[in-house]
Design an enzyme around this catalytic site. Structure first.
Site, PDB file in Angstrom:
ATOM      1  N   HIS A  51     -21.466  21.869   7.363  1.00  0.00           N
ATOM      2  CA  HIS A  51     -21.536  21.104   8.608  1.00  0.00           C
ATOM      3  C   HIS A  51     -22.898  21.280   9.271  1.00  0.00           C
ATOM      4  O   HIS A  51     -23.639  22.208   8.933  1.00  0.00           O
ATOM      5  CB  HIS A  51     -20.433  21.548   9.587  1.00  0.00           C
ATOM      6  CG  HIS A  51     -19.043  21.416   9.035  1.00  0.00           C
ATOM      7  ND1 HIS A  51     -18.424  20.205   8.858  1.00  0.00           N
ATOM      8  CD2 HIS A  51     -18.152  22.349   8.598  1.00  0.00           C
ATOM      9  CE1 HIS A  51     -17.211  20.394   8.345  1.00  0.00           C
ATOM     10  NE2 HIS A  51     -17.021  21.690   8.170  1.00  0.00           N
ATOM     11  N   ASP A  89     -25.957  16.958  15.243  1.00  0.00           N
ATOM     12  CA  ASP A  89     -26.987  16.027  15.708  1.00  0.00           C
ATOM     13  C   ASP A  89     -26.675  15.729  17.164  1.00  0.00           C
ATOM     14  O   ASP A  89     -25.629  15.146  17.477  1.00  0.00           O
ATOM     15  CB  ASP A  89     -26.933  14.753  14.839  1.00  0.00           C
ATOM     16  CG  ASP A  89     -27.680  13.556  15.438  1.00  0.00           C
ATOM     17  OD1 ASP A  89     -28.288  13.656  16.516  1.00  0.00           O
ATOM     18  OD2 ASP A  89     -27.622  12.484  14.803  1.00  0.00           O
ATOM     19  N   HIS A  93     -27.568  13.599  20.283  1.00  0.00           N
ATOM     20  CA  HIS A  93     -28.302  12.407  20.711  1.00  0.00           C
ATOM     21  C   HIS A  93     -29.190  12.699  21.923  1.00  0.00           C
ATOM     22  O   HIS A  93     -30.145  11.968  22.177  1.00  0.00           O
ATOM     23  CB  HIS A  93     -27.332  11.280  21.075  1.00  0.00           C
ATOM     24  CG  HIS A  93     -26.747  10.583  19.884  1.00  0.00           C
ATOM     25  ND1 HIS A  93     -26.179   9.342  19.970  1.00  0.00           N
ATOM     26  CD2 HIS A  93     -26.647  10.948  18.582  1.00  0.00           C
ATOM     27  CE1 HIS A  93     -25.741   8.973  18.768  1.00  0.00           C
ATOM     28  NE2 HIS A  93     -26.015   9.932  17.912  1.00  0.00           N
ATOM     29  N   HIS A 135     -22.655  15.004  17.100  1.00  0.00           N
ATOM     30  CA  HIS A 135     -21.756  14.875  15.957  1.00  0.00           C
ATOM     31  C   HIS A 135     -22.333  15.520  14.715  1.00  0.00           C
ATOM     32  O   HIS A 135     -23.529  15.790  14.641  1.00  0.00           O
ATOM     33  CB  HIS A 135     -21.436  13.400  15.680  1.00  0.00           C
ATOM     34  CG  HIS A 135     -22.628  12.544  15.344  1.00  0.00           C
ATOM     35  ND1 HIS A 135     -23.099  12.404  14.061  1.00  0.00           N
ATOM     36  CD2 HIS A 135     -23.432  11.783  16.125  1.00  0.00           C
ATOM     37  CE1 HIS A 135     -24.143  11.578  14.068  1.00  0.00           C
ATOM     38  NE2 HIS A 135     -24.367  11.191  15.306  1.00  0.00           N
ATOM     39  N   CYS A 136     -21.482  15.758  13.752  1.00  0.00           N
ATOM     40  CA  CYS A 136     -21.877  16.272  12.446  1.00  0.00           C
ATOM     41  C   CYS A 136     -22.491  15.126  11.642  1.00  0.00           C
ATOM     42  O   CYS A 136     -22.042  13.978  11.732  1.00  0.00           O
ATOM     43  CB  CYS A 136     -20.659  16.843  11.725  1.00  0.00           C
ATOM     44  SG  CYS A 136     -21.083  17.826  10.263  1.00  0.00           S
ATOM     45  N   HIS A 192     -17.385  12.787   8.233  1.00  0.00           N
ATOM     46  CA  HIS A 192     -17.177  13.880   9.195  1.00  0.00           C
ATOM     47  C   HIS A 192     -16.886  13.327  10.591  1.00  0.00           C
ATOM     48  O   HIS A 192     -16.000  13.818  11.292  1.00  0.00           O
ATOM     49  CB  HIS A 192     -18.388  14.824   9.203  1.00  0.00           C
ATOM     50  CG  HIS A 192     -18.429  15.750   8.028  1.00  0.00           C
ATOM     51  ND1 HIS A 192     -18.475  17.128   8.140  1.00  0.00           N
ATOM     52  CD2 HIS A 192     -18.404  15.502   6.693  1.00  0.00           C
ATOM     53  CE1 HIS A 192     -18.500  17.682   6.926  1.00  0.00           C
ATOM     54  NE2 HIS A 192     -18.461  16.706   6.021  1.00  0.00           N
ATOM     55  N   MET A 237     -15.338  15.000  14.107  1.00  0.00           N
ATOM     56  CA  MET A 237     -16.402  15.974  14.346  1.00  0.00           C
ATOM     57  C   MET A 237     -17.480  15.394  15.257  1.00  0.00           C
ATOM     58  O   MET A 237     -18.607  15.110  14.826  1.00  0.00           O
ATOM     59  CB  MET A 237     -16.981  16.413  12.998  1.00  0.00           C
ATOM     60  CG  MET A 237     -17.637  17.777  13.116  1.00  0.00           C
ATOM     61  SD  MET A 237     -17.553  18.683  11.572  1.00  0.00           S
ATOM     62  CE  MET A 237     -18.233  20.264  12.151  1.00  0.00           C
ATOM     63  N   HIS A 282     -10.765   0.545  30.414  1.00  0.00           N
ATOM     64  CA  HIS A 282     -10.232  -0.039  31.644  1.00  0.00           C
ATOM     65  C   HIS A 282      -9.206   0.933  32.198  1.00  0.00           C
ATOM     66  O   HIS A 282      -8.414   1.508  31.451  1.00  0.00           O
ATOM     67  CB  HIS A 282      -9.587  -1.401  31.329  1.00  0.00           C
ATOM     68  CG  HIS A 282      -8.832  -1.968  32.472  1.00  0.00           C
ATOM     69  ND1 HIS A 282      -9.438  -2.651  33.500  1.00  0.00           N
ATOM     70  CD2 HIS A 282      -7.510  -1.939  32.772  1.00  0.00           C
ATOM     71  CE1 HIS A 282      -8.522  -3.029  34.368  1.00  0.00           C
ATOM     72  NE2 HIS A 282      -7.347  -2.608  33.953  1.00  0.00           N
ATOM     73  N   GLU A 332     -14.267  -3.990  36.221  1.00  0.00           N
ATOM     74  CA  GLU A 332     -12.883  -4.002  35.729  1.00  0.00           C
ATOM     75  C   GLU A 332     -12.806  -3.255  34.397  1.00  0.00           C
ATOM     76  O   GLU A 332     -11.915  -2.452  34.164  1.00  0.00           O
ATOM     77  CB  GLU A 332     -12.343  -5.421  35.589  1.00  0.00           C
ATOM     78  CG  GLU A 332     -13.181  -6.363  34.761  1.00  0.00           C
ATOM     79  CD  GLU A 332     -12.540  -7.763  34.606  1.00  0.00           C
ATOM     80  OE1 GLU A 332     -11.303  -7.869  34.552  1.00  0.00           O
ATOM     81  OE2 GLU A 332     -13.304  -8.749  34.543  1.00  0.00           O
ATOM     82  N   THR A 333     -13.763  -3.516  33.524  1.00  0.00           N
ATOM     83  CA  THR A 333     -13.747  -3.002  32.154  1.00  0.00           C
ATOM     84  C   THR A 333     -15.189  -2.730  31.773  1.00  0.00           C
ATOM     85  O   THR A 333     -16.036  -3.602  31.926  1.00  0.00           O
ATOM     86  CB  THR A 333     -13.135  -4.066  31.221  1.00  0.00           C
ATOM     87  OG1 THR A 333     -11.804  -4.359  31.679  1.00  0.00           O
ATOM     88  CG2 THR A 333     -13.072  -3.575  29.787  1.00  0.00           C
ATOM     89  N   HIS A 378      -9.384  -1.628  26.295  1.00  0.00           N
ATOM     90  CA  HIS A 378      -8.714  -2.887  26.651  1.00  0.00           C
ATOM     91  C   HIS A 378      -8.753  -3.934  25.538  1.00  0.00           C
ATOM     92  O   HIS A 378      -8.556  -5.117  25.772  1.00  0.00           O
ATOM     93  CB  HIS A 378      -9.236  -3.447  27.969  1.00  0.00           C
ATOM     94  CG  HIS A 378      -8.230  -4.304  28.694  1.00  0.00           C
ATOM     95  ND1 HIS A 378      -7.794  -5.515  28.219  1.00  0.00           N
ATOM     96  CD2 HIS A 378      -7.553  -4.112  29.843  1.00  0.00           C
ATOM     97  CE1 HIS A 378      -6.918  -6.045  29.063  1.00  0.00           C
ATOM     98  NE2 HIS A 378      -6.749  -5.208  30.056  1.00  0.00           N
TER      99      HIS A 378
HETATM  100 CU    CU Z   1     -25.657   9.814  15.950  1.00  0.00          CU
HETATM  101 CU    CU Z   2      -5.584  -5.248  31.672  1.00  0.00          CU
HETATM  102 CU    CU Z   3     -19.118  18.420   9.572  1.00  0.00          CU
HETATM  103 MG    MG Z   4     -15.284  -9.316  35.268  1.00  0.00          MG
END
Ligand code: CU
Ligand code: CU
Ligand code: CU
Ligand code: MG
Ligand code: CU
Ligand code: CU
Ligand code: CU
Ligand code: MG
Ligand code: MG
Ligand code: MG
Ligand code: MG
Ligand code: MG
Ligand code: MG
Ligand code: MG
Ligand code: MG
Lengths: 345, 345, 345
Positions: free
Chosen positions: B98, B101, B103, B138-139, B149, B154, B259, B282-283, B309
């Site tokens: 493993h 990384d 970000h 993440h791995c 992974h 992961m 949402h 809303e979303t 949603h």
């Molecule tokens: Cu990445």
């Molecule tokens: Cu809804």
């Molecule tokens: Cu891994």
């Molecule tokens: Mg809207």
């Protein structure tokens, strides 16, 4: 449409310049800040059909439909207020009708309604770049032929720069050293009963199979610049620490979520250059049917992978490019304090 | 990469603090506004492989690959300018290599290139948090092992707060009372000829089947915090009217569109904390391969469902969490004027 | 929930007005800038179940679940600060229970918890529109019935305008001449062993088949306003050069990436009306489970196609609408310099 009876346009005062288009991932020669007044920028494109290998490992191939022979088509760069004047030829040995729809333009289905050409025909279209941003262009012959041509590679991007160049949200100028122009292409390659990718003798022969494959909405391949590995190994892009790259990402059909592994989007224009760039982004978004730009200044040497961060698409479908960066490592940003070593259970 | 010959970094003046990581959906102890200068924040993670039930109803299970045993991995919280110093151990009884990384970091594939550890190994990585925002980690062992992974759980998130805390678009401070940390996980569980989810004896044994399942791009399950129902029923989160929750949503692979049913995103940071929050949403949207934050102050009591949603994903694939909110109902916001009753045809 | 013991609300001073809802793609009569103080806006909806043809070419049909008989449900328009007072009836001849969840509202699952009505029942719900924007509403009876009802057409949009109307990013007022209200609907129609779309005798009979089809996450159809071609041919919308259209796009379940072929999004509100509109967009984004608005002023005559720019979805699944625009062609924006003609090889 009333084009025939429309008033002629007065173009006196517009200087004419030719733009030599180049193959991706490179950009044509251009000024970041416009020199002088608006121009008529003349470009030429051929609608070339060619058999292309999509994945060397499996031999998967496609009769690609292209602009100037490449997937994506060449990057065009102009400034807001310029005219683009395109001469487009459909080679005599083509099988199919083609046209072009510029998202950056206004009217006639983006020019698609005025540029249908059969094999052996040419057309000249001129349009004004009134909106600043990166925009996709693509073939759109009508009906199901539209996704068929687009999903056979027939798309590319134009960048319409503000006349005074790119700016941060406070209006400070932003400059780049190099452009990396990447087209993300979703392919839906038909598979035979034995699970092998089918081969076809001429462009267009795969039409009914392709329509069925596209209806699954599940690409067999999704790649940068035409083929799995086109931008890795010998195709990797090269930069130096301290250099600034503008990553122009065209995705004409499917959404993408680009990420530069080990780097960031320092400035990202997901929408247009009218809108202040987003900053400090881990992963940005390219709406399917658009082109976007992201700017990054390299701070560390090494290999960077530019990926669609649906990692299945990146690693299994093919959407991975490599940037190789030379320079000095900076322990103040990252340090391997202790290398991997065994520990007691 | 020239790490070995790079100049040593001077860390005198940086205070060292330990951050005790806790299991999701909870957040480690932290200050919203940084106290004093930048720090070196020490954290520890083990790359634990464990058999996890994904859906109790069907018995679907997976050999999850985890950081500290949970899906998602623990939430890390630091401030912009701090260093993160991670000691990572791969247990002796692991099957697989493993790494990690981040970000949020810069260089060496986000640290992935400096942290490959085999079972029984440990490594120490230090990196500077120069960008403010929520970021996924993440791995990424390489090639198809990366999505393998990641799609086995992961991944997790780090929140890098601005030193002076969160702000609205006018610069006014924003504070939260609680964090709800949710990881959305897409699983692609192999199915046998009879339509049953396959079971495996050890981690990694499902590799070829998993790659084939992932290639469909259609998850069999998509859940919050590792399993269907992990954050409903006894796992539901509890709040009071008037409290403000910061919802930190990690989605390392697939896009999500969260949402809050019955509520809103009062302030939403889809991209980074550099960018003014979106409001009254809303979303919102979590780009696949990113983490985002949304803030909401509860105005009504009752059960709220936090969902992806795409409601198929929420209700059939599993991406639903519940927030149970206590307090007084406010008829000025909503009122059942007439309860359901029969009417004449 | 403590609705029964909650304090009564004092609504003296609020004027009552009735809003006559109309069928899509049209909008109810409304003021763009609010006249006078906040109002109680009374609306009526019936939860009508009806057999609808989805694609005339194949005869594909669905027992649609609707509000007022249309897919999408009618557009509601109020101003921020107004109350919406809905009287909702479930016809005596319905098969199923229905309710309504307004994303624009606060509490009780958006009203879903207070509006469950069986065939032959009615209910009255009042809620305050405290957030400005376009918001989706939909049926949400619980569990897998939620995506089942939503994917059978039971969703629509409300637009909550700022009291002083829409503004650009500098605060200048923006007005529209017409609204085009489009609902994008993903259908998952069950197919029999012979590859034909299955037919059912009554609403709800397709439930188990539908759940299985939805689990593929691959719609068989994805259309505007209920059916393939509903907004093309005789259903196309008509405009004139110089007119400004506000395109209100509801997509209750799946992401969309709308593009107006030949035009642009001059102003786009992807999120809420609190946030300054994005400008000069080629392709915008509608998060699945939201409604968005885009404004465009026509500059050229001709046919425009409004599409989901996943062109497979536009051309093969059905998400295409047409706008027919009258007026004079402007050669200064685009000109066919040379019509298609043969060239020498
Ligand atoms: Cu990445
Ligand atoms: Cu809804
Ligand atoms: Cu891994
Ligand atoms: Mg809207
Ligand atoms: Cu073509
Ligand atoms: Cu297009
Ligand atoms: Cu319903
Ligand atoms: Mg290969
Ligand atoms: Mg402009
Ligand atoms: Mg663009
Ligand atoms: Mg279950
Ligand atoms: Mg910063
Ligand atoms: Mg983030
Ligand atoms: Mg048809
Ligand atoms: Mg407001």
């Amino acid at each position: 449409q009333a084009q025939s009876s429309a008033k002629p346009v007065d173009l006196s005062g517009y200087e004419r310049v030719k733009q030599e288009l180049v193959a991706p991932p490179y950009a044509p020669k251009h000024d970041q800040v416009a020199q002088g007044g608006p121009k008529i920028v003349e470009i030429e494109m051929d609608t070339t059909e060619r058999l292309m290998v999509v994945d060397e490992d499996t031999g998967a191939s496609i009769w690609a439909l292209t602009y100037n022979g490449s997937v994506p088509g060449p990057l065009i760069i102009v400034h807001e207020g310029d005219y683009v004047e395109l001469t487009m030829r459909n080679p005599h040995d083509s099988q199919m009708e083609h046209n072009i729809d510029f998202h950056a333009s206004t009217g006639a289905l983006g020019g698609g309604g005025l540029t249908h050409i059969y094999p052996g025909e040419k057309v000249v279209l001129r349009w004004k770049a009134t909106k600043a941003g990166c925009f996709t262009y693509h073939c759109a012959p009508g009906g199901a032929m539209i996704p068929y041509h687009v999903c056979h590679g027939m798309n590319g991007a134009i960048m319409v720069l503000p006349r005074d160049g790119l700016k941060d949200k406070d209006g400070n100028p932003l400059k780049y050293d190099k452009i990396a122009y990447m087209g993300e292409q979703d392919y839906y390659l038909p598979i035979d009963e034995d699970g092998n990718f089918k081969q076809y003798a001429i462009a267009g022969e795969d039409y009914p199979d392709s329509i069925a494959a596209m209806a699954t909405l599940t690409p067999t391949h999704q790649v940068f610049n035409g083929a799995v590995g086109a931008l890795t190994g010998p195709g990797a892009l090269k930069f130096n620490v301290g250099e600034t790259v503008l990553m122009v990402h065209n995705s004409c059909n499917v959404d993408s979520r680009p990420h530069l592994i080990g780097g960031h989007g320092d400035y990202v224009w997901e929408t247009s250059f009218d809108v202040a760039p987003l900053t400090s982004m881990e992963t940005w978004f390219v709406r399917g049917g658009s082109a976007a730009a992201a700017m990054y200044t390299f701070e560390q040497p090494g290999v960077y992978a530019y990926v669609n961060h649906n990692l299945i698409i990146a690693a299994i479908k093919g959407a991975t490019a490599h940037f190789v960066v030379e320079g000095e490592w900076n322990n103040a940003l990252m340090e391997q304090v202790t290398a991997p070593e065994s520990f007691e259970a």
